[in-house]
Design a protein around this motif. Structure first.
Motif, PDB file in Angstrom:
ATOM      1  N   LEU A 180       1.085  -8.275   0.847  1.00  0.00           N
ATOM      2  CA  LEU A 180       0.554  -8.422   2.206  1.00  0.00           C
ATOM      3  C   LEU A 180      -0.957  -8.633   2.213  1.00  0.00           C
ATOM      4  N   PRO A 229       3.332  -0.904   0.435  1.00  0.00           N
ATOM      5  CA  PRO A 229       4.201  -0.940   1.619  1.00  0.00           C
ATOM      6  C   PRO A 229       5.163  -2.126   1.603  1.00  0.00           C
ATOM      7  N   PHE A 236       3.257   3.244  -3.813  1.00  0.00           N
ATOM      8  CA  PHE A 236       2.717   3.230  -2.454  1.00  0.00           C
ATOM      9  C   PHE A 236       2.597   1.837  -1.840  1.00  0.00           C
ATOM     10  N   LYS A 275       3.869  -8.574   9.073  1.00  0.00           N
ATOM     11  CA  LYS A 275       4.556  -7.306   8.781  1.00  0.00           C
ATOM     12  C   LYS A 275       4.560  -6.420  10.038  1.00  0.00           C
ATOM     13  N   SER A 321      -3.779  -0.934   0.267  1.00  0.00           N
ATOM     14  CA  SER A 321      -3.120   0.232  -0.303  1.00  0.00           C
ATOM     15  C   SER A 321      -3.360   0.389  -1.802  1.00  0.00           C
ATOM     16  N   CYS A 333      -2.919  -6.032   1.751  1.00  0.00           N
ATOM     17  CA  CYS A 333      -3.422  -4.828   2.419  1.00  0.00           C
ATOM     18  C   CYS A 333      -4.324  -4.069   1.450  1.00  0.00           C
TER      19      CYS A 333
END
Lengths: 139, 145
Positions: A10, A52, A50, A92, A14, A12
């Motif tokens: 994504l 996502p 972790f 998402k 994380s 992101c």
């Protein structure tokens, strides 16, 4: 080392956040975000756990495989034009929320608007009644 | 149960912003927005019943606890999805998510205690009760509401 599925990632924050060894580096400019996975020899799989999007996997270290890197062009806010998110992250969010919640009463697709502009819109709405009265008093 | 704002009372002093910053180690979550030159509105977490931030959180760090949208800092990975999912733009990510916790552990959130204009409260009906009282006062004095 970590194998990335570019179709699932994504973009992101994380994995770069949870990596205890700074082996995942996030480079962000005004309009692009790049995630760079260094070739780590650790057996640690915090980032895998972790993620996502479940885009990461722990695989055996291989000298021949190059380091992975994915660049995302950031999406521009429909109101102010500032670039605020990666497209897969917005998609998402859109996939996670019920369709009925993705438009406000005026039909605005708020997910494609940045946080700052969402607050501005909320403030304008909330001030509506007060503004009417105050304009009447001091036009 | 969020912090409710009586916008007619807000003077735009940003005391709530500063108070929130102070209590949350410089990473507060109140933003006072100005609408033209006539009104100011502090934008707070609504603690939504169907909270979008909890729906996108993959670790359960953001979750509902009764009528509060609670945040478990130990579970947060700082992915940033909650920030994008908040319809009001009041969740922020800076390594981890930052959002209103109603100053957990305190009887009253610090912003509510601090507001010098008494514009903030936890009482949903307070603003409309005040408006009704003002109208009633006017009528008893022979004016028109």
């Amino acid at each position: 080392m970590i194998k990335v599925d570019p179709g699932k990632c994504l973009g992101c924050l994380s994995c770069s956040n949870v990596c205890p060894n700074q082996n995942i580096v996030l480079l962000q400019s005004a309009d692009t975000r790049t995630v760079h996975w260094k070739k780590c020899k650790e057996e640690c799989d915090l980032c895998v756990e972790f993620c996502p999007a479940k885009a990461l996997a722990l695989v055996a270290y291989d000298e021949l495989v190059p380091e992975s890197e994915i660049s995302f062009e950031l999406v521009a806010c429909r109101v102010c034009g500032s670039r605020y998110a990666t497209l897969p992250m917005l998609m998402k969010v859109e996939a996670s929320l019920p369709a009925g919640m993705q438009e406000d009463a005026s039909g605005l697709e708020w997910i494609r608007i940045c946080s700052q502009c969402r607050r501005d819109i909320e403030a304008e709405k909330a001030a509506g009644q007060v503004m009417k009265e105050r304009k009447r008093i001091s036009p | 149960m969020p912090v409710y704002v009586d916008i007619s009372r807000c003077i735009g002093c940003r005391s709530c912003e500063v108070a929130c910053d102070r209590v949350h180690g410089g990473k507060g979550h109140v933003n006072v927005h100005f609408v033209g030159s006539l009104a100011s509105v502090p934008v707070f977490c609504h603690h939504c019943e169907d909270a979008c931030c909890t729906m996108v959180c993959s670790t359960g760090a953001l979750h509902k606890e009764g009528d509060k949208t609670a945040f478990d800092v130990d579970k947060c990975t700082g992915c940033g999805l909650c920030q994008l999912a908040c319809p009001f733009g009041v969740v922020r990510t800076d390594k981890i998510a930052h959002k209103c916790d109603l100053c957990s552990g305190q009887e009253m959130p610090t912003c509510v205690m601090t507001c010098p204009a008494n514009a903030l409260s936890l009482d949903f009906d307070l603003a409309s009760r005040r408006a009704r009282n003002r109208a009633a006062m006017l009528i008893t004095r022979g004016g028109r509401a």
